[in-house]
Design a protein around this motif. Sequence first.
Motif, PDB file in Angstrom:
ATOM      1  N   VAL A 191       9.188 -32.738 -58.071  1.00  0.00           N
ATOM      2  CA  VAL A 191       9.020 -31.288 -58.214  1.00  0.00           C
ATOM      3  C   VAL A 191       9.179 -30.864 -59.679  1.00  0.00           C
ATOM      4  N   LEU A 192      10.190 -31.415 -60.359  1.00  0.00           N
ATOM      5  CA  LEU A 192      10.455 -31.007 -61.730  1.00  0.00           C
ATOM      6  C   LEU A 192       9.415 -31.529 -62.711  1.00  0.00           C
ATOM      7  N   ARG A 193       8.963 -32.766 -62.531  1.00  0.00           N
ATOM      8  CA  ARG A 193       8.096 -33.380 -63.518  1.00  0.00           C
ATOM      9  C   ARG A 193       6.608 -33.126 -63.256  1.00  0.00           C
ATOM     10  N   TYR A 194       6.221 -33.032 -61.996  1.00  0.00           N
ATOM     11  CA  TYR A 194       4.819 -32.780 -61.692  1.00  0.00           C
ATOM     12  C   TYR A 194       4.523 -31.291 -61.535  1.00  0.00           C
ATOM     13  N   GLY A 195       5.558 -30.505 -61.277  1.00  0.00           N
ATOM     14  CA  GLY A 195       5.369 -29.063 -61.176  1.00  0.00           C
ATOM     15  C   GLY A 195       4.347 -28.633 -60.151  1.00  0.00           C
ATOM     16  N   PRO A 196       4.473 -29.066 -58.885  1.00  0.00           N
ATOM     17  CA  PRO A 196       3.497 -28.629 -57.876  1.00  0.00           C
ATOM     18  C   PRO A 196       3.591 -27.123 -57.645  1.00  0.00           C
TER      19      PRO A 196
END
Length: 278
Positions: free
Chosen positions: A82-87
């Motif tokens: 969630v934090l790194r890919y920012g869906p």
Amino acid sequence: MRFAIDSGKLLYALGVAFAAAALLYFSRDVVFGLSITVKAALLFLAFVALFLAGLTTRRDVLDVVAFALAGVTYVVFVGYVVLRYGPSETGTFLLLSVSAALFVALGYLLREGAVTVPRRQATTIVAGLLLVGVALVGLDAVGGGVTYDVATESSVTVDPPGDGPTPYSRDERRVGTVTASNGFVFTRALDLPDVRGCLVGPGTERADVYLSYDYPGYDRPDTIGGGATREFPVVADFAVDRNRTEPVTYAVERGGDCGADRSAPTLLVAVGDERRAD
């Protein structure tokens, strides 16, 4: 009142806590230099391996420890994605919903005794997961990292200031561009090099020039997708004497030796590990 404390369970709990801290540190992208894609994959593979360990462990409490480690690993995996890919908000909701359904289903199947994996089969699966992890790390290593190319303007012109209450005004001008390129398929962390600047040459008694990136939307990006190329303008914030009545053109060069001499007003732009401005 005396409390009975099981020393073994206490040590198990401390082990789980330290494992959680290690996983969180691993997810900070400060160790090993792995891509975001491979780190996420390794976390998921570790979750599967630990869950299988819990299924095949017969000793008291150790199965609970393995399941606890599996759960912690999965939580870190989801948080990392969630934090790194920012869906999108919808994507995050679906990921959390699927995760909730997964653990409810696994818990039900465990309580009903419907999930059984022979130790030998579990060992084979874990060995396969280990091979997949090693292959991903190797592929990540040969895939190369993010490259940064710097291009500066040949010159920049600063206009005379308008009226104001202070002796100096600020004038921001674009002086170059940093291009980040990720030539492999894995998403990687983006770490733009530091930029610094100073003025040398005649008429540059105020040598302080603040250089920064002009980020789109003012949010500093920290990831770059596989095969992607992104450009980031570099801007200089000039302090302009209000007594100046004519525009001044500065040549723009790469370098960080602010003790250097030039025949014309020059802005030196230092990038990354280049010699720092004095």
